[in-house]
Scaffold this motif. Structure first.
Motif, PDB file in Angstrom:
ATOM      1  N   UNK A 110     -30.212   2.949  -0.448  1.00  0.00           N
ATOM      2  CA  UNK A 110     -28.964   3.621  -0.129  1.00  0.00           C
ATOM      3  C   UNK A 110     -28.488   4.336  -1.384  1.00  0.00           C
ATOM      4  N   UNK A 111     -28.410   5.653  -1.303  1.00  0.00           N
ATOM      5  CA  UNK A 111     -27.966   6.443  -2.443  1.00  0.00           C
ATOM      6  C   UNK A 111     -26.456   6.300  -2.602  1.00  0.00           C
ATOM      7  N   UNK A 112     -25.944   6.556  -3.798  1.00  0.00           N
ATOM      8  CA  UNK A 112     -24.490   6.455  -4.001  1.00  0.00           C
ATOM      9  C   UNK A 112     -23.699   7.368  -3.063  1.00  0.00           C
ATOM     10  N   UNK A 113     -24.188   8.593  -2.819  1.00  0.00           N
ATOM     11  CA  UNK A 113     -23.476   9.499  -1.921  1.00  0.00           C
ATOM     12  C   UNK A 113     -23.450   8.943  -0.506  1.00  0.00           C
ATOM     13  N   UNK A 114     -24.569   8.389  -0.080  1.00  0.00           N
ATOM     14  CA  UNK A 114     -24.637   7.812   1.259  1.00  0.00           C
ATOM     15  C   UNK A 114     -23.677   6.622   1.389  1.00  0.00           C
TER      16      UNK A 114
END
Length: 150
Positions: A20-24
């Motif tokens: 899970x990316x920070x933006x997501x």
């Protein structure tokens, strides 16, 4: 014959690591916050019509406040006890900011600040009960899959 070693992003062998990316994560926390906020705004409107004046400003500011409250969930990621108190206090501060941003005074709201605080605590507890129940269901589901795979 041989399966590729499991690496992030490599789905050969069926073991893709989910990252899970920070933006997501930011988008997910905001969306969950908006979902809870929308639900409870509709519920309060159904239970006590007129208690919260609904207009374009109150709805838009509720979306913003709810998204920001969702973002406050980042505080809970570290698991420190103080983060729960900080989350509670900042969430209450955002709720009061929502009331003030809409130009409402505490005298306009039946029961005033006490009513706002009691409603806030009730909603806060209800949300935690939903979150804890959801986590228990997820853990039960994972445990069942682990038992079945043995």
């Amino acid at each position: 014959m041989f399966q590729a070693a499991s690496k992030p992003g490599n789905n050969e062998g069926g073991n893709m690591e989910h990252k899970i990316t920070p933006l997501r994560k930011i988008i997910r926390y905001a969306a969950v916050g908006i979902g809870f906020g929308s639900f409870f705004l509709m519920l309060l409107t159904a239970i006590a019509p007129g208690w919260i004046p609904l207009n374009r400003l109150s709805i838009l500011t509720m979306f913003v406040m709810s998204a920001l409250i969702g973002e406050l969930t980042f505080l809970l990621d570290d698991g420190y006890p103080w983060s729960y108190l900080a989350h509670f206090a900042l969430t209450f501060a955002l709720t009061i900011a929502w009331v003030l941003a809409n130009g409402w005074t505490f005298r306009q709201i039946p029961g005033g600040l006490g009513s706002i605080a009691a409603t806030f605590v009730g909603i806060y507890v209800a949300i935690w009960l939903v979150v804890i129940t959801d986590m228990k269901i997820d853990v039960g589901r994972m445990n069942r899959k682990l038992r079945e795979s043995r």
